[in-house]
Design an enzyme around this catalytic site. Structure first.
Site, PDB file in Angstrom:
ATOM      1  N   CYS A 143       0.887  -1.141   0.103  1.00  0.00           N
ATOM      2  CA  CYS A 143      -0.134  -0.100   0.035  1.00  0.00           C
ATOM      3  C   CYS A 143       0.820   1.380   0.049  1.00  0.00           C
ATOM      4  O   CYS A 143       0.812   2.076   0.768  1.00  0.00           O
ATOM      5  CB  CYS A 143      -1.014   0.152   1.324  1.00  0.00           C
ATOM      6  SG  CYS A 143      -1.696  -1.572   1.617  1.00  0.00           S
ATOM      7  N   ALA A 198       1.722   4.069  -1.865  1.00  0.00           N
ATOM      8  CA  ALA A 198       1.482   5.264  -2.700  1.00  0.00           C
ATOM      9  C   ALA A 198       1.312   6.120  -1.159  1.00  0.00           C
ATOM     10  O   ALA A 198       0.763   5.681  -0.292  1.00  0.00           O
ATOM     11  CB  ALA A 198       0.554   5.417  -3.429  1.00  0.00           C
ATOM     12  N   PRO A 199       1.659   7.283  -1.478  1.00  0.00           N
ATOM     13  CA  PRO A 199       2.309   8.176  -2.607  1.00  0.00           C
ATOM     14  C   PRO A 199       3.816   8.043  -2.592  1.00  0.00           C
ATOM     15  O   PRO A 199       4.545   8.657  -3.379  1.00  0.00           O
ATOM     16  CB  PRO A 199       1.930   9.502  -2.438  1.00  0.00           C
ATOM     17  CG  PRO A 199       1.838   9.690  -0.780  1.00  0.00           C
ATOM     18  CD  PRO A 199       1.378   8.412  -0.312  1.00  0.00           C
ATOM     19  N   GLY A 200       4.305   7.282  -1.833  1.00  0.00           N
ATOM     20  CA  GLY A 200       6.161   6.904  -2.095  1.00  0.00           C
ATOM     21  C   GLY A 200       6.826   7.555  -1.134  1.00  0.00           C
ATOM     22  O   GLY A 200       8.144   7.185  -1.184  1.00  0.00           O
ATOM     23  N   GLY A 201       6.304   8.388  -0.125  1.00  0.00           N
ATOM     24  CA  GLY A 201       7.316   9.169   0.791  1.00  0.00           C
ATOM     25  C   GLY A 201       8.111   8.434   1.813  1.00  0.00           C
ATOM     26  O   GLY A 201       9.170   8.317   1.941  1.00  0.00           O
ATOM     27  N   CYS A 247      -2.454   6.101   9.815  1.00  0.00           N
ATOM     28  CA  CYS A 247      -2.571   7.515  10.217  1.00  0.00           C
ATOM     29  C   CYS A 247      -3.841   7.767  10.752  1.00  0.00           C
ATOM     30  O   CYS A 247      -4.718   8.900  10.493  1.00  0.00           O
ATOM     31  CB  CYS A 247      -2.589   8.576   8.688  1.00  0.00           C
ATOM     32  SG  CYS A 247      -3.578   8.202   7.210  1.00  0.00           S
TER      33      CYS A 247
END
Length: 427
Positions: A257, A259-262, A379
């Protein structure tokens, strides 16, 4: 050449709110569409109006109900949204009453609702005359005072009887713009000097070694060497994932899962790129964002646009030393960045999230080396999506909980996050 007409910012904001409140669209998606109708110089105002009004929607809506003899019809939801925009400017932006009332009333023409001008004018002027009485009446219910939907407010109160007030207050604050420096390419101290040189005041985050908080938000293109991957935008709480995962050079790592890749980029930064990173993301659009994030740092990785709950469709059979499961969740820890979450989530979403989270753990944990470690992250601030999930999984007998940590919104000016570490085998 005929000038291209643009939509007034308050009309654009009312249209955005109608799409979020009436159609259940995300704020980011609705904004992206409506901003194309407005002058670029007005974009900041449109965003402030939309974010702020959604942040305080429950309270503003309660005040509207006190002022209206009967609610607007559904086809006139844009007028109701415009009225909330007017109240937001009066209460929170401290726009002078005469200017606020005039601009809000005139906006009804841009929405093709000229009949509403008299109603809007009367209601806003009544509010100004009776402000203290109306606010006191609306705020008698604490969920209205803190502008949270009732179901979520009760969940927060039950889960955090000592902290619920500061959690709700933090969710209504403007979030900082936080940066993550790439420590494989620079140091935090060196980058702070670069920011100072271009007159961008900033300071080192007090508890996260890679984080810098800016005094004011800026366009990423204004950040020194952003295009080179030297720095990224990421909340400090999200920056804890990589150090908690504790990757070592040469490890095989799965980011599910992703994304967004940070977090994936941070993992690679932490080992100077010396890791075999496999990223899995089910959404093709989000996978493109992930690819852009990792390519900006020139990192080597393998990306699968696939369902992480079905490893047979993408896994090559080799076990992983580390797995990051950044599980889908309600997002209740990041409401200050995404105030539309208050409107778009419901109790059934939390139940569905927990079921999916357990499904992901059952699918991914078997892919872990016996000496490996899985980091479960959300989160969210809701126990149903956090401590209960690895707890329930551990009772199935496969593994145990090594440790876990709940970060509440506002802790050291961070978003709300949850982390739990699970070993590859019971030790």
């Amino acid at each position: 050449m005929t000038a291209v007409s643009t939509m007034p910012p308050r009309a654009a904001a009312a249209r955005v709110l109608r799409r979020v409140v009436g159609r259940g669209e995300s704020l980011s998606h609705a904004l992206m569409s409506e901003l194309t109708r407005t002058n670029a110089r007005e974009h900041a105002l449109v965003k402030e109006l939309c974010y702020g009004t959604l942040r305080w929607h429950e309270r503003l809506n309660a005040i509207c109900r006190l002022l209206l003899k009967r609610p607007f019809r559904r086809k006139d939801l844009d007028v109701a949204c415009l009225l909330e925009l007017g109240l937001y400017q009066l209460i929170y932006m401290h726009v002078p009453a005469h200017a606020c009332v005039f601009e809000t009333v005139q906006t009804a023409d841009a929405l093709n609702k000229p009949w509403a001008k008299g109603t809007i004018n009367a209601i806003l002027r009544t509010f100004e005359r009776q402000r203290s009485i109306l606010l006191e009446r609306a705020d008698q219910r604490p969920e209205i005072r803190f502008s949270h939907p009732q179901w979520l407010f009760k969940r927060i109160q039950q889960a955090y009887p000592e902290d619920w007030q500061r959690i709700c207050e933090a969710a209504n604050q403007h979030p900082p713009m936080t940066l993550r420096i790439n420590r494989s390419a620079t140091t935090r101290e060196a980058y702070l000097r670069e920011l100072k040189f271009v007159d961008l005041p900033a300071w080192a985050h007090p508890v996260v070694a890679t984080a810098i908080n800016l005094e004011r938000p800026v366009d990423v293109q204004d950040l020194p060497r952003f295009a080179e991957g030297i720095v990224s935008v990421q909340d400090a709480a999200a920056q804890l994932a990589a150090p908690l995962l504790d990757c070592r050079p040469g490890m095989r790592v799965l980011d599910a899962c992703a994304a967004p890749g940070g977090k994936a980029a941070h993992i690679l930064e932490s080992v100077g790129g010396d890791a075999e990173l496999i990223a899995v993301e089910i959404n093709a659009g989000r996978a493109e964002r992930l690819k852009e994030t990792l390519m900006r740092g020139n990192w080597h990785f393998k990306l699968y646009v696939a369902d992480a709950t079905r490893p047979a469709e993408w896994w090559d059979g080799r076990l992983f030393d580390r797995i990051l499961l950044d599980a889908p969740c309600s997002g209740t820890g990041v409401i200050r960045r995404h105030p539309d979450i208050k409107l778009l989530r419901c109790p059934q979403d939390v139940i569905a999230s927990q079921a999916l989270q357990l499904q992901l753990l059952r699918a991914l944990w078997p892919l872990l080396e016996p000496t490996g470690m899985l980091l479960y992250a959300t989160c969210s601030i809701l126990p149903e999506e956090n401590a209960q999930v690895p707890g329930l999984f551990a009772t199935e007998g496969a593994t145990r909980l090594l440790d876990h940590r709940q970060i509440l919104p506002g802790d050291h000016d961070m978003d709300g996050f949850y982390y739990a570490r699970l070993p590859g085998r019971i030790t």
